[in-house]
Design a protein around this motif. Structure first.
Motif, PDB file in Angstrom:
ATOM      1  N   THR A  30       0.861  -1.223  -0.171  1.00 40.62           N
ATOM      2  CA  THR A  30      -0.078   0.030  -0.119  1.00 40.62           C
ATOM      3  C   THR A  30       0.978   1.142  -0.002  1.00 40.62           C
ATOM      4  O   THR A  30       1.746   1.290   0.780  1.00 40.62           O
ATOM      5  CB  THR A  30      -0.939   0.094   1.303  1.00 40.62           C
ATOM      6  OG1 THR A  30      -1.622  -1.330   1.367  1.00 40.62           O
ATOM      7  CG2 THR A  30      -1.791   1.209   1.111  1.00 40.62           C
ATOM      8  N   VAL A  31       0.538   2.064  -0.876  1.00 40.79           N
ATOM      9  CA  VAL A  31       1.101   3.473  -0.885  1.00 40.79           C
ATOM     10  C   VAL A  31       0.724   4.437   0.016  1.00 40.79           C
ATOM     11  O   VAL A  31      -0.804   4.644   0.048  1.00 40.79           O
ATOM     12  CB  VAL A  31       1.376   4.100  -2.257  1.00 40.79           C
ATOM     13  CG1 VAL A  31       1.909   5.360  -2.426  1.00 40.79           C
ATOM     14  CG2 VAL A  31       1.918   2.943  -3.286  1.00 40.79           C
ATOM     15  N   VAL A  32       1.371   5.200   0.771  1.00 36.54           N
ATOM     16  CA  VAL A  32       0.856   5.932   1.807  1.00 36.54           C
ATOM     17  C   VAL A  32       1.256   7.457   1.453  1.00 36.54           C
ATOM     18  O   VAL A  32       2.435   7.696   1.008  1.00 36.54           O
ATOM     19  CB  VAL A  32       1.638   5.780   3.171  1.00 36.54           C
ATOM     20  CG1 VAL A  32       0.771   6.764   4.197  1.00 36.54           C
ATOM     21  CG2 VAL A  32       1.305   4.454   3.726  1.00 36.54           C
ATOM     22  N   ASP A  33       0.028   8.180   1.071  1.00 37.39           N
ATOM     23  CA  ASP A  33       0.435   9.471   0.806  1.00 37.39           C
ATOM     24  C   ASP A  33      -0.246  10.510   1.610  1.00 37.39           C
ATOM     25  O   ASP A  33      -0.857  10.080   2.512  1.00 37.39           O
ATOM     26  CB  ASP A  33      -0.254   9.682  -0.703  1.00 37.39           C
ATOM     27  CG  ASP A  33      -1.470   9.391  -0.972  1.00 37.39           C
ATOM     28  OD1 ASP A  33      -2.364   9.245  -0.041  1.00 37.39           O
ATOM     29  OD2 ASP A  33      -1.839   9.201  -2.415  1.00 37.39           O
ATOM     30  N   THR A  69       9.595   8.034   1.170  1.00 32.74           N
ATOM     31  CA  THR A  69       9.084   9.016   0.136  1.00 32.74           C
ATOM     32  C   THR A  69       9.312   8.726  -1.321  1.00 32.74           C
ATOM     33  O   THR A  69       8.678   9.105  -2.250  1.00 32.74           O
ATOM     34  CB  THR A  69       9.571  10.636   0.290  1.00 32.74           C
ATOM     35  OG1 THR A  69      10.864  10.424   0.204  1.00 32.74           O
ATOM     36  CG2 THR A  69       9.120  10.909   1.608  1.00 32.74           C
ATOM     37  N   LYS A  70      10.234   7.902  -1.675  1.00 34.28           N
ATOM     38  CA  LYS A  70      10.337   7.280  -2.770  1.00 34.28           C
ATOM     39  C   LYS A  70       9.357   6.380  -3.438  1.00 34.28           C
ATOM     40  O   LYS A  70       8.919   6.479  -4.735  1.00 34.28           O
ATOM     41  CB  LYS A  70      12.048   6.583  -3.163  1.00 34.28           C
ATOM     42  CG  LYS A  70      13.110   7.665  -3.025  1.00 34.28           C
ATOM     43  CD  LYS A  70      14.302   6.838  -3.039  1.00 34.28           C
ATOM     44  CE  LYS A  70      15.564   8.089  -2.830  1.00 34.28           C
ATOM     45  NZ  LYS A  70      16.780   7.145  -2.785  1.00 34.28           N
ATOM     46  N   ASN A  71       8.841   5.487  -2.561  1.00 33.97           N
ATOM     47  CA  ASN A  71       8.146   4.488  -3.008  1.00 33.97           C
ATOM     48  C   ASN A  71       6.621   4.575  -2.284  1.00 33.97           C
ATOM     49  O   ASN A  71       5.530   3.896  -2.536  1.00 33.97           O
ATOM     50  CB  ASN A  71       8.725   2.955  -2.949  1.00 33.97           C
ATOM     51  CG  ASN A  71       8.871   2.769  -1.364  1.00 33.97           C
ATOM     52  OD1 ASN A  71       8.542   3.284  -0.431  1.00 33.97           O
ATOM     53  ND2 ASN A  71       9.753   1.625  -1.373  1.00 33.97           N
ATOM     54  N   GLY A  72       6.733   5.515  -1.323  1.00 31.08           N
ATOM     55  CA  GLY A  72       5.363   5.475  -0.394  1.00 31.08           C
ATOM     56  C   GLY A  72       5.217   4.574   0.597  1.00 31.08           C
ATOM     57  O   GLY A  72       3.766   4.448   1.266  1.00 31.08           O
ATOM     58  N   ILE A 128      -0.689  14.096   9.281  1.00 27.07           N
ATOM     59  CA  ILE A 128      -0.416  12.777   9.861  1.00 27.07           C
ATOM     60  C   ILE A 128       1.159  12.308   8.857  1.00 27.07           C
ATOM     61  O   ILE A 128       2.100  12.063   9.585  1.00 27.07           O
ATOM     62  CB  ILE A 128      -1.438  11.831  10.228  1.00 27.07           C
ATOM     63  CG1 ILE A 128      -2.217  12.296  11.283  1.00 27.07           C
ATOM     64  CG2 ILE A 128      -0.828  10.396  10.551  1.00 27.07           C
ATOM     65  CD1 ILE A 128      -3.316  11.648  11.506  1.00 27.07           C
ATOM     66  N   TYR A 129       0.439  12.531   7.650  1.00 28.21           N
ATOM     67  CA  TYR A 129       1.596  11.914   6.861  1.00 28.21           C
ATOM     68  C   TYR A 129       2.923  12.845   6.727  1.00 28.21           C
ATOM     69  O   TYR A 129       3.925  12.230   6.658  1.00 28.21           O
ATOM     70  CB  TYR A 129       1.184  12.197   5.332  1.00 28.21           C
ATOM     71  CG  TYR A 129       2.117  11.960   4.164  1.00 28.21           C
ATOM     72  CD1 TYR A 129       2.374  10.697   3.892  1.00 28.21           C
ATOM     73  CD2 TYR A 129       2.718  13.043   3.455  1.00 28.21           C
ATOM     74  CE1 TYR A 129       3.351  10.382   2.861  1.00 28.21           C
ATOM     75  CE2 TYR A 129       3.469  13.023   2.446  1.00 28.21           C
ATOM     76  CZ  TYR A 129       3.891  11.552   1.963  1.00 28.21           C
ATOM     77  OH  TYR A 129       4.780  11.392   1.182  1.00 28.21           O
ATOM     78  N   GLN A 130       2.974  13.887   6.853  1.00 29.16           N
ATOM     79  CA  GLN A 130       4.210  14.917   7.057  1.00 29.16           C
ATOM     80  C   GLN A 130       4.735  14.595   8.267  1.00 29.16           C
ATOM     81  O   GLN A 130       6.003  14.524   8.120  1.00 29.16           O
ATOM     82  CB  GLN A 130       3.743  16.232   6.838  1.00 29.16           C
ATOM     83  CG  GLN A 130       5.025  17.145   6.482  1.00 29.16           C
ATOM     84  CD  GLN A 130       5.888  16.660   5.334  1.00 29.16           C
ATOM     85  OE1 GLN A 130       5.192  16.787   4.507  1.00 29.16           O
ATOM     86  NE2 GLN A 130       6.922  16.652   5.519  1.00 29.16           N
TER      87      GLN A 130
END
Length: 197
Positions: free
Chosen positions: A72-75, A107-110, A95-97
């Motif tokens: 799963t990609v987290v953004d 941050t390259k693949n999330g 939260i993400y930041q």
């Protein structure tokens, strides 16, 4: 070929057409030979995925679909998408930041860096202050008192668990699985129509 498979359950006759199994592999061929079957395996479950692929190769006449989910990609929208009734887009981005700044998201693949259970001493202090602010306008009915940020209790923990791919069940892949089962059902109906002409 049977259109539906029947089974006894609690004294009632149930009829169903196909099934979806999540994060498991076929164990008994009788369950998949007569009806379409979808197996959804999570990204980390390579052994389960191999077992499904092996079963498919050994049972070419069975109607089986395998959906192997990617990590799963987290953004910035991830938490909003997973907990929309409680967290809005701005809170999700915050939260993400915080997780990115703590090197907990690649941050390259999330992808989440590390099992939430093993890294909770790092992410809990980052997220907890955001959730306990009762006046925070970005929280949508988020019950911070009940959210212990602990496994099997916390919506936030479960969202992180999904991101890491260690959850037991998932909504991901289910729509594709249902579409495939419907196509199999429609194909059988067309076959029944041809036989009845």
């Amino acid at each position: 070929r049977k259109l539906r498979e029947s089974s006894e359950h609690g004294g009632q006759q149930l009829q169903y057409y196909g099934y979806i199994a999540e994060n498991t592999a076929p164990k008994a061929s009788r369950y998949v030979q007569n009806i379409p079957s979808v197996f959804i395996t999570l990204a980390y479950n390579t052994e389960g995925a191999k077992a499904v692929e092996k079963f498919m190769a050994e049972s070419p006449s069975s109607r089986i679909k395998h959906i192997q989910l990617s990590p799963t990609v987290v953004d910035e929208r991830f938490f909003f998408n997973r907990i929309p009734a409680q967290i809005d887009q701005a809170m999700s981005a915050e939260i993400y930041q915080r997780l990115v700044n703590a090197d907990l998201i690649n941050t390259k693949n999330g992808h989440l860096e590390g099992n939430p259970k093993l890294t909770k001493e790092f992410w809990q202090p980052l997220i907890s202050p955001l959730l306990v602010t009762a006046s925070n306008e970005h929280l949508r009915h988020y019950d911070s008192i009940k959210d212990s940020l602990e496994p099997d209790e916390s919506p936030m923990y479960e969202a992180l668990n999904v991101a890491y791919g260690r959850h037991q069940t998932t909504r991901d892949g289910v729509e594709e699985a249902l579409d495939w089962l419907l196509s199999q059902y429609q194909e059988d109906l067309r076959g029944e129509d041809v036989l009845n002409q």
